[in-house]
Design an enzyme around this catalytic site. Structure first.
Site, mmCIF file in Angstrom:
data_model
loop_
_atom_site.group_PDB
_atom_site.id
_atom_site.type_symbol
_atom_site.label_atom_id
_atom_site.label_comp_id
_atom_site.label_asym_id
_atom_site.label_seq_id
_atom_site.Cartn_x
_atom_site.Cartn_y
_atom_site.Cartn_z
ATOM 1 C CE LYS A 77 5.356 -13.357 3.768
ATOM 2 N NZ LYS A 77 5.696 -14.183 2.634
ATOM 3 C CB ALA A 84 8.762 -2.590 -2.703
ATOM 4 N NE ARG A 124 -1.077 1.657 -7.215
ATOM 5 C CZ ARG A 124 -1.486 0.411 -7.382
ATOM 6 N NH1 ARG A 124 -1.055 -0.528 -6.574
ATOM 7 N NH2 ARG A 124 -2.311 0.096 -8.361
#
Length: 263
Positions: free
Chosen positions: A65, A126, A150
């Protein structure tokens, strides 16, 4: 016949072809939509095909993306604000990147009649879709948004786009009203996030952006603990409908038949 694609890695789980091919047929559009697993090195060749009109439109999923942005001529406002692209369209010789995840998430939450205003939100992950979710939650006036990932630096990097964002270490569970799993953990049925939500109390809202499988372990455990749950199916449908409209200038119908395709 025009060709459309969704690209990602992994891509097997994607049900975009079922949805888009259904709408293409319903609207008598001469086109076909497929899915393709790519590596980053394949992106240049893909964009050459778009430029040469061999491919008419592309949807983008994890992990591309952000990685597609350097290949684009223009970004829509939502794509610019989130630095995330999930829909690509060749228009007047320019390759334009759009973000329909923002509207897709917002419409999905509103259809559920869940009021985000004033709520504390925890986001797990994220990656690619997270900026869109944060942008959408800010539009819906969430009181505060916390991200846990993480690799904490990835969560910290989001603060460049969203100044009021909070971050916590992975495994830390702050107080929240709504928690969103925006990781890919759950795409394989046996996947576990290995986070302990047993002390958060009942009546929270657990949302998983994954729609296939319909109930991840994250949602199963939340339900067992007495919380509300929802998967990402509505978001997926609404973001797809926005992409369809960009490509074909047609508003596809979203009804029971469409919903039942994705079982």
């Amino acid at each position: 016949m025009k060709k459309y694609l969704v690209i990602g890695n992994p891509i097997d789980h994607s049900m975009s072809p079922e949805l888009h091919n259904f709408w293409l047929k319903k609207n008598n559009i001469d086109g076909y939509y497929n899915k393709e697993k790519l590596n980053e090195k394949d992106l240049k060749a893909l964009f050459l095909k778009i430029k040469n009109k061999e491919i008419s439109g592309v949807n983008v999923t994890v992990p591309f993306k952000k990685k597609v942005i350097p290949f684009l001529d223009e970004l829509s406002l939502d794509a610019k604000n989130t630095q995330s692209v999930n829909t690509i369209h060749l228009q007047s010789g320019k390759i334009i990147g759009y973000n329909t995840d923002v509207t897709g998430f917002e419409l999905a939450i509103k259809k559920l009649e869940y009021d985000v205003e004033g709520k504390k939100i925890l986001i797990l992950g994220a990656g690619g879709v997270v900026p869109s979710i944060i942008f959408s939650l800010n539009k819906m006036k969430a009181s505060n948004i916390t991200v846990s990932n993480r690799t904490k630096i990835k969560a910290e990097n989001l603060k460049k786009l969203f100044k009021n964002l909070k971050t916590v270490n992975w495994g830390e569970i702050p107080d929240f009203d709504m928690v969103i799993n925006a990781t890919s953990v759950g795409l394989r049925g046996q996947d576990e996030l290995n986070l302990d939500f047993s002390k958060v109390g009942e009546g929270k809202f657990f949302y998983d952006i994954i729609y296939n499988p319909q109930e991840t372990n994250f949602l199963k455990k939340a339900k067992e603990l007495g919380n509300g749950i929802e998967n990402g199916k509505k978001m997926f449908i609404y973001q797809a409908a926005q992409a369809f409209k960009i490509w074909h200038d047609v508003e596809p119908e979203i009804n029971k038949e469409v919903s039942e395709l994705l079982v």
